[in-house]
Design an enzyme around this catalytic site. Structure first.
Site, PDB file in Angstrom:
ATOM      1  N   GLU A  53      43.772  35.474  52.957  1.00  0.00           N
ATOM      2  CA  GLU A  53      43.701  36.844  52.448  1.00  0.00           C
ATOM      3  C   GLU A  53      42.520  37.024  51.499  1.00  0.00           C
ATOM      4  O   GLU A  53      41.818  38.035  51.564  1.00  0.00           O
ATOM      5  CB  GLU A  53      45.008  37.214  51.722  1.00  0.00           C
ATOM      6  CG  GLU A  53      46.244  37.139  52.590  1.00  0.00           C
ATOM      7  CD  GLU A  53      46.930  35.772  52.581  1.00  0.00           C
ATOM      8  OE1 GLU A  53      48.128  35.722  52.892  1.00  0.00           O
ATOM      9  OE2 GLU A  53      46.278  34.755  52.275  1.00  0.00           O
TER      10      GLU A  53
ATOM     11  N   CYS B  90      46.824  35.472  46.163  1.00  0.00           N
ATOM     12  CA  CYS B  90      46.384  36.450  47.156  1.00  0.00           C
ATOM     13  C   CYS B  90      47.007  37.818  46.895  1.00  0.00           C
ATOM     14  O   CYS B  90      46.340  38.844  47.025  1.00  0.00           O
ATOM     15  CB  CYS B  90      46.712  35.951  48.557  1.00  0.00           C
ATOM     16  SG  CYS B  90      45.777  34.481  49.028  1.00  0.00           S
TER      17      CYS B  90
END
Length: 150
Positions: free
Chosen positions: A52, A83
């Site tokens: 991510e 993330c």
């Protein structure tokens, strides 16, 4: 499962085949893939090299912006706290994941769960010691200087 989640899962599968962890991410805007990423810890020796985060970095660099409001994240695994935090900072308000933190724990990838649990505790009770050291003497205050420039 939609095409974007399918792509995130395929990225994760490809990464496992290349010796990496089973995580892939796809960042989407207006029905189009803007950026992708896989966990690259095994390649870069960088603990922040998560799928991510890499998708966010690539999009921000290409678009020359920190604001990803209106973008959607599709991740093969439930985002870790790092993330998730990056998504908040980038302004992403919608994210989908396929496999949960509990699924990751079941195969030996349990750090996210430990961190999520640790963050629920008071600062003094966490595993990572955090101590504030206040500005003293003639040290200039960077936050105050920044605020004055706004």
């Amino acid at each position: 499962m939609n095409q974007f989640m399918e792509r995130a899962v395929q990225l994760a599968l490809n990464n496992v085949e290349e010796g990496g962890q089973p995580f892939g991410a796809v960042l989407v805007k207006d029905g189009k893939i803007v950026a992708e990423g896989v966990n690259e810890l095994h390649k870069q020796f960088d603990v922040s090299g998560h799928a991510e985060l890499l998708a966010i970095r690539r999009a921000q660099m290409e678009l020359q912006t920190n604001d990803l409001s209106g973008y959607i994240m599709y991740a093969s695994g439930e985002p870790c706290p790092m993330c998730l935090t990056a998504m908040y900072f980038a302004g992403i308000k919608e994210a989908y994941f396929c496999q949960s933190v509990e699924d990751a724990v079941a195969v030996g990838l349990g750090k996210s769960k430990l961190i999520y649990e640790d963050l629920k505790k008071d600062k003094q009770d966490r595993q990572l010691l955090m101590v504030q050291m206040k500005l003293t003497g003639n040290v200039r205050n960077p936050m105050k200087i920044w605020a004055e420039k706004q």
